[in-house]
Motif scaffolding. Structure first.
Motif, short mmCIF file in Angstrom:
data_model
loop_
_atom_site.label_atom_id
_atom_site.label_comp_id
_atom_site.label_asym_id
_atom_site.label_seq_id
_atom_site.Cartn_x
_atom_site.Cartn_y
_atom_site.Cartn_z
N ILE A 159 0.84 -1.20 0.00
CA ILE A 159 0.00 0.00 0.00
C ILE A 159 0.87 1.25 0.00
CG2 ILE A 159 -1.63 1.33 1.40
CD1 ILE A 159 -2.90 -1.35 2.24
N GLU A 160 1.89 1.26 0.84
CA GLU A 160 2.81 2.40 0.89
C GLU A 160 3.49 2.61 -0.44
OE1 GLU A 160 3.31 4.73 3.21
OE2 GLU A 160 1.67 3.79 4.33
N GLU A 161 3.89 1.52 -1.08
CA GLU A 161 4.54 1.63 -2.39
C GLU A 161 3.58 2.18 -3.41
OE1 GLU A 161 6.77 -1.54 -4.08
OE2 GLU A 161 7.55 -2.12 -2.13
N ALA A 162 2.34 1.71 -3.38
CA ALA A 162 1.34 2.19 -4.33
C ALA A 162 1.10 3.68 -4.13
CB ALA A 162 0.05 1.40 -4.18
N LYS A 163 1.03 4.12 -2.85
CA LYS A 163 0.85 5.54 -2.57
C LYS A 163 2.03 6.35 -3.10
CE LYS A 163 -1.94 5.24 1.64
NZ LYS A 163 -1.95 5.48 3.09
N SER A 164 3.25 5.88 -2.81
CA SER A 164 4.42 6.63 -3.26
C SER A 164 4.52 6.63 -4.77
CB SER A 164 5.70 6.08 -2.63
OG SER A 164 5.94 4.77 -3.08
N THR A 165 4.17 5.52 -5.41
CA THR A 165 4.17 5.44 -6.87
C THR A 165 3.17 6.43 -7.45
OG1 THR A 165 4.77 3.11 -6.77
CG2 THR A 165 3.84 3.89 -8.83
N PHE A 166 1.98 6.47 -6.85
CA PHE A 166 0.95 7.40 -7.31
C PHE A 166 1.44 8.85 -7.17
CE2 PHE A 166 -2.70 10.14 -6.27
CZ PHE A 166 -3.41 10.03 -7.45
N GLU A 167 2.02 9.17 -6.02
CA GLU A 167 2.52 10.53 -5.79
C GLU A 167 3.61 10.90 -6.79
OE1 GLU A 167 1.49 12.96 -3.72
OE2 GLU A 167 -0.17 11.64 -3.19
N MET A 168 4.54 9.96 -7.04
CA MET A 168 5.63 10.22 -7.99
C MET A 168 5.08 10.46 -9.39
SD MET A 168 8.48 10.29 -6.54
CE MET A 168 9.45 9.74 -5.20
N LYS A 169 4.14 9.62 -9.79
CA LYS A 169 3.55 9.78 -11.11
C LYS A 169 2.75 11.08 -11.21
CE LYS A 169 3.41 4.94 -12.44
NZ LYS A 169 2.56 3.79 -12.79
N ASN A 170 2.07 11.40 -10.14
CA ASN A 170 1.29 12.64 -10.10
C ASN A 170 2.21 13.86 -10.23
OD1 ASN A 170 -1.03 14.16 -9.97
ND2 ASN A 170 -1.21 14.06 -7.75
#
Length: 171
Positions: A13-24
């Motif tokens: 979940i943390e990775e998905a959040k960080s991935t989303f933030e990076m892509k955003n």
């Protein structure tokens, strides 16, 4: 086991959040770059210098995204390796426990066999038989020696006397 799964899911979940933030963030940078590029094309004020800067920024953004993608792939591989290592560690602990249990069982079986009264009775009987056989051997030796015959010259007597010399407990 459940704790490790929960931790694994939390990590994902943390990775998905960080991935989303990076892509955003990358998307926002690209939008900003495109908006500035469009605005600069419209204004035509020192466009060449700004255009060069914008192209450089866009190139850097692409490099950043490629590096982030490579980093994510490497992190995924590392996570897979850690999972495999954990599985191997758990499997080795399980095998070690099985080996220890088997050794303990074998030791208990051996102790049970040694302490068995039947084995002890057989040992006592064997010792009695050994003593009786030893006495009989000595009697035969003394009979042959007492007969005052030269047993060393008679091959049959020589064989008997030498056979009687053997210690029965060593056989």
């Amino acid at each position: 086991m459940f704790v490790s799964k929960i931790e694994s899911l939390e990590h994902e979940i943390e990775e998905a959040k960080s991935t989303f933030e990076m892509k955003n963030l990358a998307l926002n940078r690209m939008k900003l770059s495109t908006a500035l590029k469009n605005n600069l094309e419209d204004t035509n004020v020192k466009t060449s210098l700004f255009m060069d800067n914008m192209k450089h920024i866009l190139t850097l953004n692409k490099l950043i995204m490629a590096s982030q993608k490579e980093s994510w792939n490497l992190e995924e591989k590392l996570r897979d390796i850690r999972k495999k290592r954990l599985q191997l560690k758990q499997a080795s602990k399980s095998k070690l426990l099985q080996i220890q249990t088997e050794k303990k069982k074998q030791k208990e079986d051996l102790d049970n066999m040694e302490s068995s009264s039947k084995i002890n009775a057989l040992r006592r009987d064997l010792q009695v038989e050994i003593k009786i056989t030893t006495v009989i051997q000595h009697v035969f030796q003394n009979l042959i020696l007492g007969s005052k015959t030269n047993w060393a010259q008679n091959p049959a007597l020589k064989k008997i006397v030498l056979q009687l010399e053997k210690n029965i407990t060593m056989l």
